[in-house]
Design an enzyme around this catalytic site. Structure first.
Site, PDB file in Angstrom:
ATOM      1  N   GLY A  86       0.815  -1.212   0.000  1.00 20.51           N
ATOM      2  CA  GLY A  86       0.000   0.000   0.000  1.00 20.51           C
ATOM      3  C   GLY A  86       0.846   1.258   0.000  1.00 20.51           C
ATOM      4  O   GLY A  86       2.071   1.221   0.153  1.00 20.51           O
ATOM      5  N   GLY A  88       2.658   3.819   1.394  1.00 17.25           N
ATOM      6  CA  GLY A  88       3.211   4.073   2.714  1.00 17.25           C
ATOM      7  C   GLY A  88       3.651   5.502   2.929  1.00 17.25           C
ATOM      8  O   GLY A  88       3.859   5.933   4.064  1.00 17.25           O
ATOM      9  N   LYS A 109       3.660  12.580  -3.052  1.00 17.42           N
ATOM     10  CA  LYS A 109       4.598  11.540  -2.614  1.00 17.42           C
ATOM     11  C   LYS A 109       5.535  12.133  -1.568  1.00 17.42           C
ATOM     12  O   LYS A 109       6.243  13.099  -1.827  1.00 17.42           O
ATOM     13  CB  LYS A 109       5.392  11.022  -3.819  1.00 17.42           C
ATOM     14  CG  LYS A 109       6.210   9.784  -3.552  1.00 17.42           C
ATOM     15  CD  LYS A 109       6.808   9.266  -4.853  1.00 17.42           C
ATOM     16  CE  LYS A 109       7.644   8.020  -4.619  1.00 17.42           C
ATOM     17  NZ  LYS A 109       8.248   7.529  -5.876  1.00 17.42           N
ATOM     18  N   GLY A 122       6.727   8.079   6.380  1.00 13.34           N
ATOM     19  CA  GLY A 122       5.873   8.569   5.307  1.00 13.34           C
ATOM     20  C   GLY A 122       6.427   9.771   4.565  1.00 13.34           C
ATOM     21  O   GLY A 122       5.727  10.376   3.744  1.00 13.34           O
ATOM     22  N   ARG A 172       3.063  13.807  -8.097  1.00 13.95           N
ATOM     23  CA  ARG A 172       3.184  12.878  -9.224  1.00 13.95           C
ATOM     24  C   ARG A 172       1.842  12.747  -9.937  1.00 13.95           C
ATOM     25  O   ARG A 172       0.790  12.676  -9.293  1.00 13.95           O
ATOM     26  CB  ARG A 172       3.659  11.518  -8.733  1.00 13.95           C
ATOM     27  CG  ARG A 172       3.842  10.502  -9.845  1.00 13.95           C
ATOM     28  CD  ARG A 172       4.662   9.329  -9.390  1.00 13.95           C
ATOM     29  NE  ARG A 172       3.946   8.449  -8.475  1.00 13.95           N
ATOM     30  CZ  ARG A 172       4.506   7.381  -7.907  1.00 13.95           C
ATOM     31  NH1 ARG A 172       5.781   7.100  -8.124  1.00 13.95           N
ATOM     32  NH2 ARG A 172       3.799   6.622  -7.093  1.00 13.95           N
ATOM     33  N   ASP A 244       4.570  -4.586  -7.424  1.00  9.16           N
ATOM     34  CA  ASP A 244       3.907  -3.370  -6.937  1.00  9.16           C
ATOM     35  C   ASP A 244       4.433  -2.123  -7.635  1.00  9.16           C
ATOM     36  O   ASP A 244       3.878  -1.037  -7.456  1.00  9.16           O
ATOM     37  CB  ASP A 244       4.052  -3.240  -5.415  1.00  9.16           C
ATOM     38  CG  ASP A 244       5.495  -3.259  -4.961  1.00  9.16           C
ATOM     39  OD1 ASP A 244       6.157  -4.297  -5.147  1.00  9.16           O
ATOM     40  OD2 ASP A 244       5.971  -2.244  -4.425  1.00  9.16           O
ATOM     41  N   ASN A 245       5.485  -2.276  -8.443  1.00  7.62           N
ATOM     42  CA  ASN A 245       6.017  -1.160  -9.233  1.00  7.62           C
ATOM     43  C   ASN A 245       5.743  -1.341 -10.723  1.00  7.62           C
ATOM     44  O   ASN A 245       6.425  -0.745 -11.556  1.00  7.62           O
ATOM     45  CB  ASN A 245       7.521  -1.016  -9.006  1.00  7.62           C
ATOM     46  CG  ASN A 245       7.862  -0.629  -7.579  1.00  7.62           C
ATOM     47  OD1 ASN A 245       7.045  -0.040  -6.879  1.00  7.62           O
ATOM     48  ND2 ASN A 245       9.059  -0.970  -7.133  1.00  7.62           N
ATOM     49  N   ASP A 254       7.405   4.690 -10.234  1.00 10.59           N
ATOM     50  CA  ASP A 254       8.247   4.462  -9.057  1.00 10.59           C
ATOM     51  C   ASP A 254       9.736   4.500  -9.400  1.00 10.59           C
ATOM     52  O   ASP A 254      10.409   3.476  -9.472  1.00 10.59           O
ATOM     53  CB  ASP A 254       7.869   3.156  -8.352  1.00 10.59           C
ATOM     54  CG  ASP A 254       6.537   3.271  -7.630  1.00 10.59           C
ATOM     55  OD1 ASP A 254       6.161   4.401  -7.271  1.00 10.59           O
ATOM     56  OD2 ASP A 254       5.863   2.251  -7.443  1.00 10.59           O
TER      57      ASP A 254
END
Length: 472
Positions: A86, A88, A109, A122, A172, A244-245, A254
Site C-alpha cells: 500500500g 506508505g 509523494k 511517510g 506525481r 507493486d512497481n 516508481d
C-alpha cells in the site's frame, strides 16, 4: 483559495476495501522548488501564486474537491510475496480529466504516514524527489510512457535516514496508480467480488475495448511489452521491477534506484538493493514476463472456473517474449537507421552491442555517433568496429534518409547519473541552478544543444556513480 483543480474522483467511489481515507500531514515551511506549468495546463489547473502552490503541493492546503486517500496493494518484492503493502508515503488527492480528455491521478509523494507506512515516517528527502522529477520528465521528453512530475516542494522539516536530510514532497501525475499488486492483494485474500470490481474499473479506465479478465491481461501484456522494449532502447534500468512497481496503464512508475547505462553491458546493475542482479539491464524483458504471470494468476481467480482459464492465460503470457523482441528489433533498427526489415538485422544489431559490451562503450554516445560519424571514437577495438561498419553501410544502401531516422531514435542527452547527483548536491546547498539547467536541456533530448555539450559527456572515472539508492 485561487487554485482550482477540476477533480473527478472515480477511484474514491470504489468500495472502502480498496483504500484508506488519509489526508496529507502538513509541513512547517513549504517552499516551491519547481512547478510544471505545461503539465498543469493540460490537467486544467488554473494559475495561482507560488505560495499557494507550495502549500497545496506540500499537503498543507487541501483543494476543493480533493478526496485524499492511500491505495491498498500487495506485491512480489525481489520474488518474495508481501501480502500487504500500500501507499506508505503517498496520498492520492484525486483525479482530473485533462484538456486532452485523459483521466489522470494527482498524488503527493512524501506526504506523511498512512495506515500502510509499516513503521516508516511517510516522508521523502530532497534527493529522491529531485531524482524522480528529473528522470520522469526526461522519460516523457524521450517519448517513453511515464508518470509525470507536476511540482516539487521543500518542507522545511528534516527527514532522518542515515543522517538528517531536508524533506520534500513530489506531486506525481499518472494515468492511474493501479499496479499488478493491486490485483494480487484481492486474489490472495480470496476477495473475488473486489477483484471483479477492480477488473471492471481497470478495463473501463484504461482498456475499454478489451473483454473480461483475460482481455485485460492481454492489453496490459501488450503495453508492458512495448514499454520494456523502449527502456532497453534508451539504456534505462528501472532497478526495482517488483509487481507493486508495475503499472496496469503501461507507464513507467516508481523511480527509486533507477539509472541510465553509461558504459554498456547487459548485466549492468546500479540499485544498491539489487544484490544478485535480478533487475539488471538485460534481465528486464524476462522480469516483466514474470510480472505478467503474477497478474495472470491473480486475474483468473475471479473466474467461475479458474483452472479452465489457465491454458489461455499461459498462452497470453508465453507470447510476451516474442512481442518484446519484435518491438526491440523495430526500435533498434531505427537506432541504426533502418526502415525495412531483413532477417540478418538481429545479428547486425547484436554484433554491435557485443562490441560495445567488450569495449565498455558509452551506450548513448555510441548510438548517437552513428548518425554524425563519431561512433568509432567510443570503441577501443576500432578494427572490429570498422569491419562491422562495412556490413552496416552495405545494409543501409537504399534506406531513405537514415541519418534523420537515427537522430530521431538516439538521444543526445539522457539524465546522466552523475549529473543528477551533482544537481542534488547543489540543491543541498540551496543552489537549484543545476537542477533547472538539467531539466531544461533534457526537455529537448534529441536536439544537439552545443552550449550544453558537457551534459552529454559520460562521467570521468571520479564522477562514476556506482550505486543508486531507493531513498525511502
Amino acid at each position: 483559495m485561487t487554485l482550482h483543480i477540476p477533480f473527478d474522483n472515480s477511484f474514491a467511489r470504489l468500495p472502502g476495501d480498496f483504500f484508506s481515507v488519509q489526508a496529507p500531514t502538513p509541513v512547517s515551511n513549504p517552499e516551491l522548488i519547481a512547478f510544471n506549468a505545461p503539465l498543469a495546463e493540460t490537467l486544467g489547473l488554473s494559475p495561482t501564486d507560488r505560495d499557494e502552490l507550495a502549500r497545496v503541493f506540500a499537503g498543507n492546503l487541501l483543494p476543493d474537491g480533493a478526496e485524499p486517500l492511500a491505495q491498498l496493494y500487495a506485491g512480489h518484492q525481489f520474488g518474495h510475496f508481501n501480502p500487504q503493502l500500500g501507499d506508505g508515503r503517498a496520498v492520492l488527492l484525486g483525479e482530473t480529466i485533462g484538456t486532452d480528455g485523459v483521466r489522470r491521478d494527482i498524488q503527493l509523494k512524501g506526504a506523511g504516514p498512512t495506515p500502510y507506512s509499516r513503521n516508516g515516517d511517510g516522508r521523502a528527502w530532497l534527493g529522491p524527489v529531485l531524482r524522480e522529477y528529473i528522470v520522469s520528465e526526461a522519460m516523457h521528453a524521450l517519448g517513453i510512457p511515464t508518470t509525470r512530475a507536476l511540482a516539487a516542494v521543500s518542507t522545511g522539516d528534516p527527514v532522518y535516514r542515515e543522517r538528517a536530510l531536508p524533506g520534500a514532497v513530489l506531486t506525481r501525475v499518472a494515468q492511474s496508480h493501479l499496479r499488478v499488486g493491486t490485483f494480487q492483494i484481492f486474489a490472495a485474500r480470496g476477495q473475488t467480488e473486489n477483484l471483479r470490481q477492480l477488473t471492471e474499473y481497470a478495463i473501463g479506465r484504461h482498456y475499454p475495448d478489451c473483454d473480461g479478465p483475460l482481455g485485460l491481461l492481454r492489453a496490459v501484456r501488450d503495453a508492458q511489452a512495448r514499454l520494456v522494449a523502449q527502456w532497453m532502447s534508451i539504456g534505462f534500468i528501472h532497478g526495482v521491477m517488483n509487481t507493486d512497481n508495475c503499472a496496469i496503464s503501461g507507464e513507467t512508475i516508481d523511480y527509486g534506484p533507477c539509472a541510465f547505462v553509461d558504459s554498456y553491458h547487459p548485466q549492468t546493475v546500479y540499485s544498491s538493493i539489487d544484490q544478485f542482479g535480478r533487475y539488471a539491464f538485460g534481465q528486464q524483458p524476462e522480469i516483466v514476463v514474470w510480472n505478467m504471470a503474477q497478474l495472470a494468476t491473480a486475474l483468473i481467480q475471479q473466474l467461475d472456473d479458474p483452472e479452465a482459464a489457465v491454458e489461455e492465460a499461459t498462452e497470453i503470457v508465453h507470447a510476451m517474449p516474442d512481442l518484446i523482441r519484435s518491438h526491440w528489433l523495430t526500435m533498434y533498427r531505427a537506432k541504426i537507421g533502418l526502415t525495412s526489415e531483413r532477417p540478418e538485422d538481429a545479428d547486425l544489431i547484436g554484433d554491435l552491442l557485443r562490441l560495445m559490451a567488450t569495449d565498455k562503450a558509452d551506450f548513448t554516445n555510441t548510438f548517437r555517433g552513428l548518425a554524425d560519424g563519431t561512433a568509432r571514437d567510443w570503441l577501443l577495438d576500432r578494427d572490429a568496429f570498422d569491419a562491422w561498419s562495412l556490413r552496416w553501410q552495405a545494409r543501409l544502401d537504399g534506406e531513405p534518409d537514415p541519418q534523420s531516422r537515427m537522430r530521431a531514435a538516439n538521444p543526445a542527452f539522457i539524465p546522466r547519473n552523475h549529473r543528477i547527483e551533482e544537481a542534488i548536491a547543489a540543491a543541498l546547498e540551496a543552489d537549484f541552478a543545476p537542477f533547472d539547467r538539467l531539466n531544461a536541456v533534457l526537455a529537448r533530448p534529441y536536439d544537439d544543444q552545443p552550449a550544453h555539450h558537457a551534459l552529454a559527456a559520460p562521467p570521468t572515472e571520479d564522477q562514476v556513480v556506482r550505486a543508486t539508492f531507493c531513498g525511502t
